[in-house]
Design a protein around this motif. Structure first.
Motif, mmCIF file in Angstrom:
data_model
loop_
_atom_site.group_PDB
_atom_site.id
_atom_site.type_symbol
_atom_site.label_atom_id
_atom_site.label_comp_id
_atom_site.label_asym_id
_atom_site.label_seq_id
_atom_site.Cartn_x
_atom_site.Cartn_y
_atom_site.Cartn_z
ATOM 1 N N GLY A 25 8.177 5.145 3.427
ATOM 2 C CA GLY A 25 7.829 6.491 2.748
ATOM 3 C C GLY A 25 9.141 7.202 2.796
ATOM 4 N N TYR A 26 10.180 6.691 2.976
ATOM 5 C CA TYR A 26 11.055 7.449 2.271
ATOM 6 C C TYR A 26 12.567 6.770 1.872
ATOM 7 N N TYR A 27 12.822 5.735 2.235
ATOM 8 C CA TYR A 27 14.293 4.885 2.207
ATOM 9 C C TYR A 27 14.087 4.097 0.779
ATOM 10 N N LYS A 28 14.864 4.507 0.419
ATOM 11 C CA LYS A 28 15.296 4.079 -1.613
ATOM 12 C C LYS A 28 16.460 2.300 -1.251
ATOM 13 N N ARG A 29 16.072 1.822 -1.726
ATOM 14 C CA ARG A 29 16.591 0.601 -2.062
ATOM 15 C C ARG A 29 18.511 0.848 -1.793
ATOM 16 N N VAL B 158 12.530 -1.669 6.931
ATOM 17 C CA VAL B 158 12.902 0.112 7.141
ATOM 18 C C VAL B 158 10.775 0.588 6.900
ATOM 19 N N TRP B 159 10.574 -0.056 5.494
ATOM 20 C CA TRP B 159 9.349 -0.008 5.231
ATOM 21 C C TRP B 159 8.279 -0.840 5.418
ATOM 22 N N LEU B 160 8.370 -1.426 6.716
ATOM 23 C CA LEU B 160 7.283 -1.551 7.630
ATOM 24 C C LEU B 160 7.073 -1.226 8.429
#
Length: 229
Positions: A125-129, A119-121
């Protein structure tokens, strides 16, 4: 029970009042997610968002207010408006029947880090583990590598939101996202709930969502705020 149409006008609020109640933090009659799970807040009375945003920013550095047409009121000396994202909500009308040719896997906790990294790739900016705890996640693997996912985010007793639709840049234009969205939508329908999703206005992916049977229904705007140090 609050009817579906009313819930869809304020999806963060009703998610935190129903299915995601265990993640809810309340300040001054404004609802927020636990910031370890998600950085969203919702309100009905914008006159209460000033105090609530200051209180919530004691727990996190940034967050979003999500609103159809209301503008939050903030203390500009303590809270910075970084940007307003002009978004829209889409609701399934009738799912288009498409062929599922990929092996789509329900992702367990052992894939939390891989989901986060993918997701971060693609959408940093927004997704949390711990966003993984909001709902089910599905994925497609190629050569043992997770290359495409969809997830479930906001949800109540009546709807579930399709979210985290991402494909690794090396595997785009292969129809992976289309199959994952269709699969996730079918899983939501099995629960007798309405599938919805949110995106930015003008996003080219809207054409894909419409081909799958989703319809634009209303604005849903995202106000991004950050703590002023």
């Amino acid at each position: 029970m609050i009817d579906l149409e009313k819930q869809l006008k304020n999806p963060v609020w009703y998610s935190l009042k129903e299915t995601h109640k265990k993640f809810a933090i309340e300040h001054n009659d404004v609802q927020f997610y636990n910031p370890e799970i998600c950085s969203f807040g919702a309100f009905f009375d914008e006159t209460k968002t000033r105090k609530a945003s200051i209180a919530y920013l004691r727990k996190t550095d940034d967050f979003f207010f999500v609103s159809e047409n209301q503008t939050p009121i903030i203390d500009n000396t303590k809270v910075l408006l970084e940007k307003k994202i002009d978004g829209c909500q889409m609701v399934l009308n009738k799912l288009t029947d498409i062929s599922i040719t990929e092996n789509i896997v329900l992702l367990g906790k052992e894939f939390i880090d891989e989901i986060y990294e993918l997701v971060w790739l693609v959408m940093p900016g927004y997704y949390k583990r711990r966003s993984f705890e909001m709902g089910k996640y599905f994925g497609i693997f190629k050569n043992g590598k997770l290359v495409a996912i969809t997830g479930q985010r906001m949800q109540t007793n009546l709807f579930i939101e399709v979210s985290a639709v991402v494909t690794h840049p090396e595997y785009t234009r292969q129809g992976l996202a289309k199959q994952l969205i269709a699969h996730t939508t079918k899983e939501i329908l099995k629960e007798n709930k309405t599938p919805i999703l949110h995106t930015n206005k003008g996003n080219l992916a809207i054409l894909l969502y419409e081909k799958l049977g989703y319809e634009l229904t209303r604005d849903m705007n995202w106000w991004s705020y950050r703590k002023i140090s």
